[in-house]
Design a protein around this motif. Structure first.
Motif, PDB file in Angstrom:
ATOM      1  N   CYS A  56       0.855  -1.183   0.000  1.00 52.78           N
ATOM      2  CA  CYS A  56       0.000   0.000   0.000  1.00 52.78           C
ATOM      3  C   CYS A  56       0.898   1.242   0.000  1.00 52.78           C
ATOM      4  CB  CYS A  56      -0.904  -0.002   1.231  1.00 52.78           C
ATOM      5  SG  CYS A  56      -1.880   1.507   1.382  1.00 52.78           S
ATOM      6  N   ARG A  66      -6.906  -2.261  -5.392  1.00 52.19           N
ATOM      7  CA  ARG A  66      -7.585  -3.568  -5.399  1.00 52.19           C
ATOM      8  C   ARG A  66      -8.578  -3.639  -6.545  1.00 52.19           C
ATOM      9  NH1 ARG A  66      -7.853  -2.694   0.261  1.00 52.19           N
ATOM     10  NH2 ARG A  66     -10.006  -1.984   0.061  1.00 52.19           N
ATOM     11  N   ALA A 112      -5.522   2.114  -1.525  1.00 56.52           N
ATOM     12  CA  ALA A 112      -5.410   0.660  -1.578  1.00 56.52           C
ATOM     13  C   ALA A 112      -6.689   0.059  -2.169  1.00 56.52           C
ATOM     14  CB  ALA A 112      -5.143   0.091  -0.189  1.00 56.52           C
ATOM     15  N   ILE A 152      -1.937  -4.170  -0.168  1.00 50.51           N
ATOM     16  CA  ILE A 152      -3.201  -3.538  -0.556  1.00 50.51           C
ATOM     17  C   ILE A 152      -4.378  -4.436  -0.193  1.00 50.51           C
ATOM     18  CG2 ILE A 152      -2.162  -2.121  -2.358  1.00 50.51           C
ATOM     19  CD1 ILE A 152      -3.408  -4.047  -4.425  1.00 50.51           C
TER      20      ILE A 152
END
Length: 148
Positions: free
Chosen positions: A62, A82, A78, A70
């Motif tokens: 992250c 994703r 993050a 993440i």
């Protein structure tokens, strides 16, 4: 107290009070008011794709938290990363292609497994060097103990 000093004291108190107020309210504005990205907190329908996405997300750092992947981070960025990973995997992109793109965009630091090159070789050599120094120190102390 003279009037000039009283006025200066009041203005100093006002500045300190304002600074305290801002320091308390700043975290409330840390995240945006935008809705989360589509796949930030939602899994892919295909279990194989989700497993590939999860494996990749656990290997990416992250950029906000810096100590979490993440997959584990609650930071807004993050979540965006994703969503990006899941969306690209859903479209058929390979995890290594996504990792390569993220490294090109954010640098080697985004990956928990940096490549061995001229810039990162100390990350790979230093643990071995420290282990060698530790063994050398311990063996020297053990030899001294045997002599006594």
């Amino acid at each position: 107290m003279r009037p000039a000093n009283a006025s200066r004291l009041r203005s100093t108190r006002a500045v300190v009070g304002l600074a305290l107020l801002l320091s308390v309210t700043t975290p409330a504005f840390a995240d945006s008011l935008m809705p989360a990205a589509p796949y930030a907190n939602e899994q892919l329908p295909d279990p194989k794709q989700e497993a590939a996405a999860k494996h990749l997300m656990e290997s990416l750092r992250c950029l906000v938290c810096q100590g979490q992947s993440i997959a584990d981070s609650d930071a807004e960025m993050a979540g965006d990363m994703r969503s990006l990973v899941r969306t690209r995997i859903q479209k058929g992109e390979k995890p290594e292609e996504i990792r390569k793109w993220l490294i090109e965009r954010y640098g080697d630091w985004v990956s928990y497994n940096p490549p061995l090159d001229a810039l990162t070789w100390p990350l790979w050599v230093m643990p071995i060097l420290f282990l060698g120094i530790g063994i050398w120190i311990v063996s020297g102390r053990l030899k001294r103990r045997k002599r006594k």
